[in-house]
Design an enzyme around this catalytic site. Structure first.
Site, PDB file in Angstrom:
ATOM      1  N   ARG A  20      45.561  49.192  23.425  1.00  0.00           N
ATOM      2  CA  ARG A  20      46.237  50.213  24.233  1.00  0.00           C
ATOM      3  C   ARG A  20      47.397  49.646  25.048  1.00  0.00           C
ATOM      4  O   ARG A  20      48.255  50.400  25.519  1.00  0.00           O
ATOM      5  CB  ARG A  20      45.233  50.905  25.150  1.00  0.00           C
ATOM      6  CG  ARG A  20      44.377  51.937  24.441  1.00  0.00           C
ATOM      7  CD  ARG A  20      43.400  52.603  25.384  1.00  0.00           C
ATOM      8  NE  ARG A  20      42.279  51.724  25.710  1.00  0.00           N
ATOM      9  CZ  ARG A  20      41.348  52.012  26.618  1.00  0.00           C
ATOM     10  NH1 ARG A  20      41.419  53.137  27.304  1.00  0.00           N
ATOM     11  NH2 ARG A  20      40.346  51.181  26.838  1.00  0.00           N
ATOM     12  N   LYS A  27      46.226  41.034  25.953  1.00  0.00           N
ATOM     13  CA  LYS A  27      46.089  41.867  27.148  1.00  0.00           C
ATOM     14  C   LYS A  27      45.801  41.057  28.399  1.00  0.00           C
ATOM     15  O   LYS A  27      46.397  41.280  29.455  1.00  0.00           O
ATOM     16  CB  LYS A  27      44.976  42.899  26.940  1.00  0.00           C
ATOM     17  CG  LYS A  27      44.770  43.788  28.165  1.00  0.00           C
ATOM     18  CD  LYS A  27      43.731  44.872  27.925  1.00  0.00           C
ATOM     19  CE  LYS A  27      42.329  44.345  27.976  1.00  0.00           C
ATOM     20  NZ  LYS A  27      41.328  45.429  28.030  1.00  0.00           N
ATOM     21  N   ASP A 109      40.029  41.290  32.279  1.00  0.00           N
ATOM     22  CA  ASP A 109      40.966  42.385  32.529  1.00  0.00           C
ATOM     23  C   ASP A 109      40.630  43.187  33.781  1.00  0.00           C
ATOM     24  O   ASP A 109      41.002  44.351  33.900  1.00  0.00           O
ATOM     25  CB  ASP A 109      41.018  43.319  31.313  1.00  0.00           C
ATOM     26  CG  ASP A 109      39.675  43.980  31.017  1.00  0.00           C
ATOM     27  OD1 ASP A 109      38.667  43.598  31.647  1.00  0.00           O
ATOM     28  OD2 ASP A 109      39.634  44.879  30.150  1.00  0.00           O
ATOM     29  N   ARG A 339      70.469  27.628  42.235  1.00  0.00           N
ATOM     30  CA  ARG A 339      69.699  27.405  41.010  1.00  0.00           C
ATOM     31  C   ARG A 339      68.886  26.113  41.106  1.00  0.00           C
ATOM     32  O   ARG A 339      68.966  25.367  42.090  1.00  0.00           O
ATOM     33  CB  ARG A 339      70.642  27.383  39.814  1.00  0.00           C
ATOM     34  CG  ARG A 339      71.277  28.738  39.525  1.00  0.00           C
ATOM     35  CD  ARG A 339      72.460  28.620  38.584  1.00  0.00           C
ATOM     36  NE  ARG A 339      72.074  28.023  37.304  1.00  0.00           N
ATOM     37  CZ  ARG A 339      72.963  27.622  36.399  1.00  0.00           C
ATOM     38  NH1 ARG A 339      74.266  27.743  36.637  1.00  0.00           N
ATOM     39  NH2 ARG A 339      72.543  27.087  35.265  1.00  0.00           N
TER      40      ARG A 339
END
Length: 484
Positions: A20, A27, A109, A339
């Site tokens: 998804r 994921k 997750d 930088r």
């Protein structure tokens, strides 16, 4: 060994594909507040003092394992996706020792689960002498979650997955978070899980029933905030998790003495360190290993990444710092870019539209406007005029320039690297310096000016017709000149 002193091992399940999310990136590697999602679970396990941390990988295993290389973290691979019970068993197989520790199951997750919640879970599990404790929550609508079923006495009886639940069971509001804490029998009992269910998978939830069959104490620990176990399954969930963690982090810093007038607009990654009496104006983003000392002000819409700011620094609005170090009392911006490799000593002034790269500027150096300073070292109290460029690249290689102390570099000068400019030298404005400049010398490296009297009148007179139409003011001037 006492209950409180028993070791803790942690197995983190992170093998799923996460379709998804619609991404080539696994994921669990999608970042939330500066860390991949799975790294939040690893951090929580380490904060708990886990003896062993095993991450079970599958989809994108090489990437996940490369991202989590750290002392105390090991990996187990689930080559076939046969369910959470199968993944857990793979994780247990990777543990170096069995049976002498509690085992905690986390997920790759669910980045919002607080370490304090897990500490409370662990304390409750051990104080109550539980053999198996499931972390639960309660929602008005628990669709998508497994449900917690209790017996008439209120004891946890079993967990039923959404797809296997009856309509009456689906109406239950208490849900299973998937986080479990269990004693040393876990390895033996996990091996008895079967796949006799509607999904044909090995469910980790079946462990609860196996513990009950042993006559072991099974408990539930209910979350105060069910959003802590909210998973990020797609980009919308990822944004929701980002929002929650951002709010937590800004609140943490404000309570520690940081002024953030509009916290809803500021983004601070979890890896950042900020001392008290720092002010972050609206729209500021602070990332990576940035360290900000006390008394610093970071102007609106500035972005700081992997940079170190000493006490009393002022970063004016819309400045970008990447791998820079800024010394005490220095000021930068607005619209400046420092930088990687930039090191500013104390009291340095970097003004608007100045860019530095691999540049070391000593105390008191001033570069006020529109300059590029690349691969250069500049001595104390040197003044860099507007439009100065250090031309460090010859098309193949980068070259370094050394500028001494007390040097004056006039506006629109170009130092063609590699160059050496001695102390107290003076470079005239508009010079293209292609030779070294000795100490105390004046360098003038520009074409000689020629002034041709009357040139403009003769040129424009030849274009009189066009001038009449497009530049009437110039036509008037020419008319006056011709009469004179």
């Amino acid at each position: 060994m006492s209950e409180t002193n028993r070791p803790l091992d942690v197995v983190i399940l992170a093998a799923g594909q996460g379709t998804r999310m619609k991404s080539a990136l696994p994921k669990v590697l999608h970042p939330v507040a500066g860390r991949p999602m799975v790294a939040w679970a690893v951090k929580a396990a380490q904060d708990l003092g886990a003896r062993q941390v095993i991450v079970v990988t599958g989809h994108g295993a090489d990437q996940v394992e490369a991202a989590l290389q750290a002392p105390g973290v090991a990996f187990a691979r689930q080559e076939q996706q046969l369910g959470t019970g199968h993944a857990f068993l793979k994780g247990l197989d990777a543990l170096q020792r069995h049976g002498d520790a509690d085992v905690l199951v986390l997920y790759g997750d669910t980045p919002l689960l607080r370490a304090q919640t897990l500490r409370d879970l662990l304390a409750d599990h051990r104080e109550r002498g539980s053999a198996f404790t499931v972390l639960t929550g309660e929602l008005p609508d628990a669709t998508g979650y497994g449900r917690i079923l209790r017996d008439e006495d209120g004891a946890v009886e079993r967990i039923v997955e959404q797809k296997d639940a009856t309509p009456e069971q689906r109406a239950v509001r208490e849900f299973n978070s998937g986080v479990y804490l269990m004693d040393g029998r876990a390895r033996d009992l996990a091996g008895r899980i079967t796949n006799e269910n509607a999904g044909g998978e090995y469910y980790l939830t079946d462990l609860l029933g196996l513990y009950r069959e042993q006559g072991a104490a099974v408990q539930a620990f209910k979350l105060a905030d069910p959003d802590e176990v909210m998973g990020a399954n797609d980009r919308v969930g990822l944004a929701d998790a980002q929002r929650v963690l951002r709010a937590r982090l800004t609140e943490h810093h404000m309570r520690a003495g940081v002024t953030i007038p509009m916290p809803e607009t500021v983004f601070i990654e979890d890896t950042v360190q900020i001392d008290r009496d720092v002010t972050l104006e609206p729209g500021v983003i602070v990332r990576g290993q940035t360290r900000i000392a006390s008394g610093v002000t970071v102007g609106a819409y500035s972005v700081l990444t992997d940079s170190v700011l000493a006490e009393g620094v002022t970063i004016k609005p819309h400045s970008v710092l990447e791998g820079a170090q800024v010394g005490t009392g220095s000021d930068v911006g607005p619209f400046a870019r420092l930088r990687a490799g930039t090191v500013l000593a104390e009291g340095v002034h970097i003004g608007n539209f100045v860019e530095t790269k691999n540049a070391q500027l000593a105390a008191g150096v001033k570069a006020g406007h529109l300059a590029y300073l690349g691969d250069v070292s500049i001595g104390q109290e040197t003044n860099v005029g507007a439009g100065t460029i250090v031309a460090n690249f010859d098309g193949v290689n980068k070259h370094r320039t050394q500028v001494g102390a007390g040097v004056f570099i006039g506006s629109n000068s170009t130092l063609i690297a590699p160059r050496m400019v001695g102390d107290a030298a003076f470079i005239a404005a508009g010079s293209a310096v292609h030779d070294d400049v000795p100490e105390g010398a004046l360098a003038v490296a520009r074409g000689k000016q020629r002034t041709l009297e009357g040139w403009s009148r003769r040129y424009w007179s030849g274009l009189r017709d066009k001038v009449q139409v497009k530049l009437p003011w110039l036509a008037g001037w020419l008319e006056r000149e011709s009469r004179e």
